[in-house]
Scaffold this motif. Sequence first.
Motif, PDB file in Angstrom:
ATOM      1  N   VAL A 192     -22.007   6.740  -0.345  1.00 28.42           N
ATOM      2  CA  VAL A 192     -20.213   6.949  -0.026  1.00 28.42           C
ATOM      3  C   VAL A 192     -19.326   6.065  -0.139  1.00 28.42           C
ATOM      4  N   PHE A 193     -18.452   5.778  -0.578  1.00 22.57           N
ATOM      5  CA  PHE A 193     -17.301   4.532  -0.605  1.00 22.57           C
ATOM      6  C   PHE A 193     -16.444   4.643   0.196  1.00 22.57           C
ATOM      7  N   GLU A 194     -15.965   3.548   0.864  1.00 23.31           N
ATOM      8  CA  GLU A 194     -14.984   3.233   0.722  1.00 23.31           C
ATOM      9  C   GLU A 194     -14.253   2.792   1.076  1.00 23.31           C
ATOM     10  N   VAL A 195     -12.706   3.402   0.706  1.00 19.07           N
ATOM     11  CA  VAL A 195     -11.426   2.304   0.086  1.00 19.07           C
ATOM     12  C   VAL A 195     -10.610   1.749   0.914  1.00 19.07           C
ATOM     13  N   ASN A 196     -10.050   0.264   0.099  1.00 20.23           N
ATOM     14  CA  ASN A 196      -8.692   0.343   0.952  1.00 20.23           C
ATOM     15  C   ASN A 196      -7.618   0.019  -0.058  1.00 20.23           C
ATOM     16  N   LEU A 197      -6.909   0.308   0.749  1.00 16.86           N
ATOM     17  CA  LEU A 197      -5.296   0.028   0.007  1.00 16.86           C
ATOM     18  C   LEU A 197      -4.114  -0.349  -0.049  1.00 16.86           C
ATOM     19  N   GLU A 198      -4.462  -1.329   0.888  1.00 13.68           N
ATOM     20  CA  GLU A 198      -3.278  -1.980   0.901  1.00 13.68           C
ATOM     21  C   GLU A 198      -3.874  -4.006  -0.557  1.00 13.68           C
ATOM     22  N   PRO A 199      -5.194  -3.835  -0.655  1.00 17.27           N
ATOM     23  CA  PRO A 199      -5.442  -5.543  -1.509  1.00 17.27           C
ATOM     24  C   PRO A 199      -5.394  -4.748  -2.897  1.00 17.27           C
ATOM     25  N   ILE A 200      -5.463  -3.339  -3.085  1.00 16.79           N
ATOM     26  CA  ILE A 200      -5.386  -2.815  -4.290  1.00 16.79           C
ATOM     27  C   ILE A 200      -4.300  -2.633  -4.930  1.00 16.79           C
ATOM     28  N   ARG A 201      -3.076  -2.733  -4.025  1.00 16.62           N
ATOM     29  CA  ARG A 201      -1.919  -2.120  -3.286  1.00 16.62           C
ATOM     30  C   ARG A 201      -1.863  -3.730  -3.817  1.00 16.62           C
ATOM     31  N   ASN A 202      -1.773  -4.654  -3.551  1.00 16.42           N
ATOM     32  CA  ASN A 202      -0.959  -6.087  -3.906  1.00 16.42           C
ATOM     33  C   ASN A 202      -1.564  -6.077  -5.128  1.00 16.42           C
ATOM     34  N   ALA A 203      -2.381  -6.273  -5.838  1.00 19.44           N
ATOM     35  CA  ALA A 203      -3.023  -6.993  -7.013  1.00 19.44           C
ATOM     36  C   ALA A 203      -2.751  -5.693  -7.968  1.00 19.44           C
ATOM     37  N   ARG A 204      -1.885  -5.299  -7.120  1.00 22.10           N
ATOM     38  CA  ARG A 204      -1.409  -4.166  -8.245  1.00 22.10           C
ATOM     39  C   ARG A 204      -2.208  -3.481  -9.405  1.00 22.10           C
ATOM     40  N   LEU A 205      -3.690  -3.026  -8.729  1.00 17.76           N
ATOM     41  CA  LEU A 205      -4.057  -1.884  -9.113  1.00 17.76           C
ATOM     42  C   LEU A 205      -3.830  -0.520  -9.101  1.00 17.76           C
ATOM     43  N   HIS A 206      -3.952   0.999  -9.412  1.00 15.48           N
ATOM     44  CA  HIS A 206      -3.953   1.751  -9.181  1.00 15.48           C
ATOM     45  C   HIS A 206      -5.098   2.526  -9.581  1.00 15.48           C
ATOM     46  N   LEU A 207      -5.503   3.148  -8.318  1.00 14.35           N
ATOM     47  CA  LEU A 207      -6.675   3.769  -7.908  1.00 14.35           C
ATOM     48  C   LEU A 207      -6.010   5.894  -8.490  1.00 14.35           C
ATOM     49  N   PRO A 208      -7.120   6.194  -9.033  1.00 12.66           N
ATOM     50  CA  PRO A 208      -6.039   7.982  -9.165  1.00 12.66           C
ATOM     51  C   PRO A 208      -6.272   8.611  -7.576  1.00 12.66           C
ATOM     52  N   GLY A 209      -5.773   9.898  -7.090  1.00  7.42           N
ATOM     53  CA  GLY A 209      -5.615  10.245  -6.152  1.00  7.42           C
ATOM     54  C   GLY A 209      -6.874  10.955  -6.032  1.00  7.42           C
ATOM     55  N   GLN A 210      -7.885  11.558  -7.556  1.00  2.00           N
ATOM     56  CA  GLN A 210      -8.781  12.315  -7.313  1.00  2.00           C
ATOM     57  C   GLN A 210     -10.163  11.370  -6.759  1.00  2.00           C
ATOM     58  N   LEU A 211     -10.040  10.093  -6.984  1.00  2.49           N
ATOM     59  CA  LEU A 211     -11.198   9.341  -6.275  1.00  2.49           C
ATOM     60  C   LEU A 211     -11.201   9.175  -5.073  1.00  2.49           C
ATOM     61  N   LEU A 212      -9.624   8.909  -4.184  1.00  2.90           N
ATOM     62  CA  LEU A 212      -8.939   8.819  -3.101  1.00  2.90           C
ATOM     63  C   LEU A 212      -9.643  10.283  -2.120  1.00  2.90           C
ATOM     64  N   ASN A 213      -8.822  11.146  -2.860  1.00  2.94           N
ATOM     65  CA  ASN A 213      -9.831  12.207  -2.179  1.00  2.94           C
ATOM     66  C   ASN A 213     -11.296  12.394  -1.349  1.00  2.94           C
ATOM     67  N   ILE A 214     -12.316  11.856  -2.577  1.00  6.48           N
ATOM     68  CA  ILE A 214     -13.690  11.691  -2.171  1.00  6.48           C
ATOM     69  C   ILE A 214     -14.256  10.736  -1.949  1.00  6.48           C
ATOM     70  N   ALA A 215     -13.157  10.136  -1.266  1.00  5.44           N
ATOM     71  CA  ALA A 215     -13.966   8.722  -0.340  1.00  5.44           C
ATOM     72  C   ALA A 215     -14.101   8.902   1.192  1.00  5.44           C
ATOM     73  N   ALA A 216     -15.452   8.235   1.920  1.00  6.20           N
ATOM     74  CA  ALA A 216     -15.494   8.746   3.021  1.00  6.20           C
ATOM     75  C   ALA A 216     -14.242   8.166   3.634  1.00  6.20           C
ATOM     76  N   ILE A 217     -13.509   7.279   3.630  1.00  7.91           N
ATOM     77  CA  ILE A 217     -12.572   6.342   4.351  1.00  7.91           C
ATOM     78  C   ILE A 217     -11.473   5.531   3.413  1.00  7.91           C
ATOM     79  N   VAL A 218     -10.481   6.220   3.997  1.00  9.64           N
ATOM     80  CA  VAL A 218      -9.559   5.010   2.960  1.00  9.64           C
ATOM     81  C   VAL A 218      -8.151   4.831   3.969  1.00  9.64           C
ATOM     82  N   TYR A 219      -8.677   3.420   4.352  1.00 10.74           N
ATOM     83  CA  TYR A 219      -7.600   2.735   5.236  1.00 10.74           C
ATOM     84  C   TYR A 219      -6.240   2.058   4.092  1.00 10.74           C
ATOM     85  N   GLY A 220      -5.564   2.010   5.029  1.00 11.64           N
ATOM     86  CA  GLY A 220      -4.144   1.650   4.578  1.00 11.64           C
ATOM     87  C   GLY A 220      -3.617   2.477   3.899  1.00 11.64           C
ATOM     88  N   ARG A 221      -3.365   4.135   3.682  1.00 11.31           N
ATOM     89  CA  ARG A 221      -3.132   5.250   2.942  1.00 11.31           C
ATOM     90  C   ARG A 221      -1.627   4.792   4.307  1.00 11.31           C
TER      91      ARG A 221
END
Length: 221
Positions: A192-221
Amino acid sequence: MQKGSRIHSEMAGQKRLADAMGVMRGIVKNYLRPRFFAPQSRRYLARQWVFACLCLVVPGWQVLPAASLSEAQIKAAYLYNFAKFVEWPADVLPPGADILLCVVGNSVLDSELQALDGRKAGERILRFVQHSNTDPDLTTCHLLFLGSSEKSHFVVTLKALGDAPVLTLSDIDDFAEKGGGISLLFRENKVVFEVNLEPIRNARLHLPGQLLNIAAIVYGR
């Protein structure tokens, strides 16, 4: 709930399901390649991945069975597709530029990640680069994988990166929870994979919502 609202909700749910299926079809298509598997085994593995895709998109089954592939192969498949789907700022990754996959430390993924060197990720080429955690140029990486040997040091490395436009990944258990971008984990015989959106946003990166939908946990929504 009114009939119109219910129909709209059902249609939205069907679209999310179709999007997730599209993501996983991409993983199947791009990972089952001769570089990783002998030709005679691809048909069997493809059938196993179809089952895995179905498990991924059924509500409550946000996991990937690892029966037919090794843990390292599945984690490398995820990482490869993250490289395809993540979006970097144009000033960081201009058209035609290679994607630098940097690796720090040791992990069971080492050989699989090295095998990604030279592979196409969309219209770009992945380049594998080995680093040490003291290298000053980690901010020039696009993807930075921190091996399990960095468990006692990864927080220091993340702080040193600051808000550099680098997608950080690791197979360390609490990596995303403690400020990393994406954790690739093996739980209950599944990857499985977990995502933390805070460092991703701070780095000015973008992940599509499709990937977030299948993540086990998403921190920082």
